[in-house]
Design an enzyme around this catalytic site. Structure first.
Site, PDB file in Angstrom:
ATOM      1  N   CYS A 268       0.848  -1.392   0.100  1.00 19.95           N
ATOM      2  CA  CYS A 268       0.002  -0.012   0.073  1.00 19.95           C
ATOM      3  C   CYS A 268       1.012   1.310  -0.061  1.00 19.95           C
ATOM      4  CB  CYS A 268      -0.869   0.013   1.207  1.00 19.95           C
ATOM      5  SG  CYS A 268      -1.663  -1.599   1.254  1.00 19.95           S
TER       6      CYS A 268
ATOM      7  N   HIS B  36      -3.140   8.078   5.809  1.00 19.29           N
ATOM      8  CA  HIS B  36      -3.307   6.602   5.217  1.00 19.29           C
ATOM      9  C   HIS B  36      -4.744   6.156   5.307  1.00 19.29           C
ATOM     10  CE1 HIS B  36      -2.173   2.812   3.479  1.00 19.29           C
ATOM     11  NE2 HIS B  36      -2.232   2.195   4.794  1.00 19.29           N
TER      12      HIS B  36
ATOM     13  N   GLU C 150      -2.384   5.498  13.670  1.00 22.95           N
ATOM     14  CA  GLU C 150      -1.899   6.686  12.943  1.00 22.95           C
ATOM     15  C   GLU C 150      -2.222   7.904  13.553  1.00 22.95           C
ATOM     16  OE1 GLU C 150      -3.610   6.951   8.882  1.00 22.95           O
ATOM     17  OE2 GLU C 150      -2.303   8.629   8.261  1.00 22.95           O
TER      18      GLU C 150
ATOM     19  N   LYS D 233      -9.573   7.815   1.090  1.00 21.29           N
ATOM     20  CA  LYS D 233      -9.643   6.595   0.979  1.00 21.29           C
ATOM     21  C   LYS D 233     -11.503   6.542   1.123  1.00 21.29           C
ATOM     22  CE  LYS D 233      -5.515   4.172   1.519  1.00 21.29           C
ATOM     23  NZ  LYS D 233      -4.553   5.215   2.054  1.00 21.29           N
TER      24      LYS D 233
ATOM     25  N   HIS E 265      -9.400   1.821  -1.044  1.00 27.31           N
ATOM     26  CA  HIS E 265      -8.152   1.772  -0.907  1.00 27.31           C
ATOM     27  C   HIS E 265      -7.739   0.935  -2.256  1.00 27.31           C
ATOM     28  CE1 HIS E 265      -4.137   1.143   0.320  1.00 27.31           C
ATOM     29  NE2 HIS E 265      -4.445   0.610   1.717  1.00 27.31           N
TER      30      HIS E 265
ATOM     31  N   PHE F  16       1.366  -2.932   4.585  1.00 24.69           N
ATOM     32  CA  PHE F  16       1.592  -4.413   5.225  1.00 24.69           C
ATOM     33  C   PHE F  16       2.968  -4.403   5.390  1.00 24.69           C
ATOM     34  CE2 PHE F  16      -2.837  -6.581   4.674  1.00 24.69           C
ATOM     35  CZ  PHE F  16      -3.119  -5.650   6.013  1.00 24.69           C
TER      36      PHE F  16
END
Lengths: 406, 89
Positions: free
Chosen positions: A164, A296, A307, A328, A333, A392
């Site tokens: 990502c 994010h 976050e 998003k 996403h 990830f």
């Protein structure tokens, strides 16, 4: 070596909110959600039904039939975004410029549609062969290669894959190459088309997809929603862009990277903190100068709380003056394209003085105590903005943008 | 206790974490057994395969002790057999 300032002179995007930047930006400003029932795949056997697909997309409008055969959907999105960005930049090709231009693309999963179709032939239909163009369709660097071929770009061309964070890493490294005088122009971004049954099943098993919609930072958030699309930025040295009278959307002012070295799927606070600090240091910017963060903000219970803690740690008391939104919530996403879509959103936000909202917001979560620009875009003149991507594997990539003329 | 279900659940948990079965009791919590998020989704996958059930995400989030998991599996098994027994009218 003297670092050159880097301007963003071209933008291109295709995603669930629209098939070009004006449509995309209009959707963002209106807080539209591009999320709806998945149509391109039969999802009747899936635990989730919704996604942020590019609806009404007909490749025949953009590619002749022989090129359509060769390009998987994710590579088409890369080329379309690059076409729009280059047209927008007004760059005029010379043999020298072609040799000193880079293409850097991000993609997490490459040509999923082609791969899934091939596996279906073998394992479901019991056939003994797959399409001979499978490899050139599937390879994750296909998007970058087709941009290079379409425009005759012969400088450094590559794709990188950090899940990502792919697009933020791609834009960040292109920013470095332009800043270090390795190249005179770069086309950077990412593209992704992850809607194949095989991959959707893998996401289902991961249990991070929301059954309803994406509600970043809301107390009742239930996970992420997959999206697709592509976005590209044209980067040039600021001085050269000024000299040729290019329209300058914004500058990229800094880039920071870090790795959590912690867990393959669970985020840490420290890694994002170090990436944000590195990006601000690179830009020579104090946290107090930042007015907006494109988060994010995946909408998973874990990411958004982590976050938030990382933002508080970096920005301290200034966090309360910061607007933080997750787009998003509208474009989904898009994995390896996410950072690129968000870079376009952040660039236009600085240019227009309008901050896109966090859509689908319902109830504040004490664990996400941020001003998330809930549901309504907001007028605000901001000089510096940060765009976060965390992947990830604990790979963090953060860009700092600066409004032009400020 | 009926306890082929409990036995199978314990076996699945032991296999996911590579633990000796004796370490796992009905009162063990997943936290005590050292399960992280990936162990949890792997366990759910093993249980779905073992019992041929589908475990909803919300249900999956609420479990913490082995006993909860055994009860949850039994509930889902009962729901499945009720569905099968229901007349098709």
């Amino acid at each position: 070596m003297r670092q050159r300032r880097v301007a963003v002179t071209g933008l291109g995007a295709i995603c669930a909110l629209g098939q070009n930047v004006p449509e995309f930006w209009k959707g963002l400003c209106e807080g539209q959600s591009g999320i709806g029932p998945i149509e391109s795949v039969d999802v009747s056997g899936l635990r989730f039904q919704n996604g942020a697909e590019v609806r009404g997309y007909d490749p025949a409008c953009y590619f002749d039939s022989s090129r359509m055969d060769l390009l998987d959907r994710f590579a088409q999105f890369a080329v379309l975004a690059a076409r729009e960005a280059l047209r927008d930049s007004g760059a005029v090709w010379t043999p020298e410029l072609r040799e000193t231009t880079a293409v850097v693309c991000g993609s997490s999963v490459g040509g999923q549609n082609a791969q899934d179709a091939g596996f279906r032939e073998l394992y479901k239909l019991g056939r003994g062969r797959v399409h001979p163009l499978s490899i050139p369709r599937i390879m994750a660097n296909a998007g970058a290669c087709h941009i290079s071929m379409e425009f005759g770009i012969t400088g450094p061309v590559y794709t990188l894959s950090t899940a990502c964070s792919s697009a933020n890493h791609a834009i960040g490294l292109a920013f470095r190459m332009v800043g270090n005088s390795e190249v005179e122009m770069a086309i950077a971004g990412g593209s992704e088309a992850p809607f194949s049954l095989g991959l959707l099943k893998a996401w289902e098993a991961m249990r991070v997809i929301a059954p309803d919609t994406c509600r970043p930072f809301s107390r009742d958030r239930r996970g992420m929603i997959l999206g697709e699309g592509g976005a590209m930025l044209v980067l040039e040295p600021l001085e050269a862009a000024r000299a040729r009278g290019a329209h300058i959307h914004a500058e990229i002012a800094g880039f920071g990277m870090s790795s959590d070295a912690h867990h393959i799927a669970q985020p840490s606070v420290e890694g994002p903190v170090r990436a944000m600090r590195a990006a601000l240091r690179d830009a020579g910017v104090h946290p107090q100068q930042v007015g907006y963060i494109n988060a994010h903000g995946t909408g998973t219970p874990g990411n958004d709380a982590t976050e938030t803690r990382a933002i508080h740690e970096v920005f301290g008391a200034h966090t309360h003056q910061l607007a933080v939104s997750s787009t998003k919530s509208m474009h989904g996403h898009a994995l390896g394209a996410a950072g690129a879509l968000e870079a376009v959103a952040t660039t236009v936000a600085l240019r227009e003085g309008i901050l896109p909202p966090t859509a689908n917001f319902t109830t504040p979560d004490p664990e996400c105590n941020l001003d998330v620009v809930p549901n309504q875009a907001r007028q605000a003149k901001v000089e510096f903005a940060v765009s976060n991507s965390f992947a990830f594997g604990g790979l963090n990539a953060v860009l700092v943008f600066r409004a032009h003329g400020s | 206790m009926n306890d082929s279900v409990a036995e199978k659940v314990v076996r699945a948990l032991a296999s996911v974490k590579h633990l000796p079965r004796e370490r796992i009791t009905l009162e063990s919590s997943l936290q005590d057994l050292g399960f992280d998020s990936l162990d949890l989704i792997t366990m759910l996958f093993e249980l779905e395969n073992e019992f041929d059930i589908s475990i909803p995400d919300d249900e999956a989030r609420s479990v913490s002790r082995v006993r909860d998991i055994v009860e949850g599996v039994k509930r889902l098994l009962a729901a499945t057999s009720t569905d099968l027994a229901a007349p098709a009218d």
